[in-house]
Motif scaffolding. Sequence first.
Motif, short mmCIF file in Angstrom:
data_model
loop_
_atom_site.label_atom_id
_atom_site.label_comp_id
_atom_site.label_asym_id
_atom_site.label_seq_id
_atom_site.Cartn_x
_atom_site.Cartn_y
_atom_site.Cartn_z
N LEU A 68 1.25 -1.42 0.12
CA LEU A 68 0.08 0.12 -0.21
C LEU A 68 0.69 1.51 -0.21
O LEU A 68 0.22 2.42 -0.14
CB LEU A 68 -0.73 0.18 1.34
CG LEU A 68 -1.90 -1.15 1.19
CD1 LEU A 68 -3.01 -0.93 2.53
CD2 LEU A 68 -3.09 -1.06 0.06
N GLU A 77 -4.35 5.11 -5.51
CA GLU A 77 -5.51 5.00 -4.57
C GLU A 77 -6.19 3.75 -4.45
O GLU A 77 -5.67 2.96 -5.46
CB GLU A 77 -6.90 5.78 -4.52
CG GLU A 77 -5.62 7.26 -3.72
CD GLU A 77 -5.93 7.52 -2.43
OE1 GLU A 77 -5.95 6.26 -1.89
OE2 GLU A 77 -5.85 9.04 -2.23
N SER A 78 -6.10 3.18 -3.12
CA SER A 78 -6.99 1.75 -3.03
C SER A 78 -7.61 1.30 -2.04
O SER A 78 -8.06 2.62 -1.32
CB SER A 78 -5.71 0.79 -2.50
OG SER A 78 -5.03 0.74 -1.32
N TYR A 99 -5.08 -0.38 8.46
CA TYR A 99 -4.61 1.10 6.89
C TYR A 99 -5.48 1.71 6.47
O TYR A 99 -5.28 2.87 5.63
CB TYR A 99 -4.86 -0.15 5.33
CG TYR A 99 -3.66 -1.64 5.51
CD1 TYR A 99 -2.47 -1.55 6.16
CD2 TYR A 99 -4.33 -2.36 5.65
CE1 TYR A 99 -1.88 -2.91 6.85
CE2 TYR A 99 -3.54 -3.92 6.28
CZ TYR A 99 -2.49 -3.93 6.57
OH TYR A 99 -1.77 -4.67 7.02
N HIS A 100 -6.82 1.54 7.01
CA HIS A 100 -7.94 2.48 6.74
C HIS A 100 -7.62 3.52 7.15
O HIS A 100 -7.32 4.71 6.84
CB HIS A 100 -9.45 2.42 6.58
CG HIS A 100 -10.60 3.39 6.85
ND1 HIS A 100 -10.76 3.57 5.48
CD2 HIS A 100 -11.19 4.49 7.01
CE1 HIS A 100 -11.77 4.46 5.57
NE2 HIS A 100 -11.73 5.00 6.68
N SER A 105 -5.31 3.25 2.76
CA SER A 105 -5.98 2.38 2.20
C SER A 105 -7.44 2.96 2.51
O SER A 105 -7.66 3.74 3.47
CB SER A 105 -6.18 0.54 1.82
OG SER A 105 -6.70 0.38 0.50
#
Length: 378
Positions: A68, A77-78, A99-100, A105
């Motif tokens: 990421l 972006e993911s 991760y958010h 992400s």
Amino acid sequence: MIFSHISDTHLGLTQYGLQEREDDVYLVFNESIDTSIKDHVDFVIFAGDIFHVPNPSGTAILQMANALKRLKQNNVESFFVLGEHDISRIRSSPIPYVYHNLGFSKYVGQGTPIIHKGVLIAGFDKIRRGEMSKFYDKFSEIDKIAASHQGHKILVMHQGISEINQFAGELSSTDLPKNFTYYAMGHLHDKFLKQFSHLGGPVAYPGSIEMTTSEGIKETQKGFYEVDISTSEARPSWIKLDTRPQLSDRVEFENLNESITKTIAKITGYSKKPIIEIKIHGNNIDSDIIQSQITRLAPHTLHYTWKITQVEDSGGSVLLERPSSIDDELFRLAINYLGTQENATFAIQELLPLLSTNKIKEAEQAILEEFERFRSKK
């Protein structure tokens, strides 16, 4: 505009107890990320089962974090949803939430749409079979939003479709929201792409990025989709990953020596040592002879195994091994013993994965939830 659709990465999976197999998963995962960056995709979608277990190792967590980070460094972006392997039954926060929260992400698994570069993206985490009916209203709501959006609309889900796999399907294609131009699916480990006439775009399963335990040993390709949405239609292209070769050969016991020699000659030029399964057919089979011949494969393979097929008097044959599709056979047996497909689905899809990984507390919770659901129907 192009985006990557990657699913069922199962980071942390260690097959046959071999570190090399865990590393194989990391290698092809990073290949998918590097290819996406090289091809200048605008964003990446991860359609669930990011990790193999809800409490992954530090190595698996770092592999995802580093990937990421590379995407972010290249302005890619993911977005992700959670699969059943990412979610714990005991209500702990799923690891991918980290991760958010850190901005690496974006989590889209609660059905709330976001707009990215003019593209509407909405997703749902894995929905358990007993909870599916609660989501139909949410599907209707998100469908209305998609219908009013000018531009591409992508729905991300980690679910089986019954028309594609009757045993792994929790819903049918007619249950899906109709107004999306691409359905980025996860959960099924084989590649599948189909345009249903009643849906606004193709339903796409990239499959797992490497062979997993439930798939047995077979010669197949693994990869992911890069999807071109520069026109009004979503056009997915298949990107093959450099996975470790796997072969399953059927040989006659009388010709075993010659067959093994041919197999060795075939695999000698492989860049990676393969995984081999030999299915031996014949009568009066001597296991000592088999063992002496099969061990010749050891220097040329990462892992090898053998099974026996015996001929019956009727002229038919009985395969003394698991069937080619272990999932289908498990469902068939479970239905026979448990009486209904509903009970079999719970036993195979929800309870067995927990028990097979020694998640006793999660299994107890699953049974309690299933009992409460059963009681509420009375």
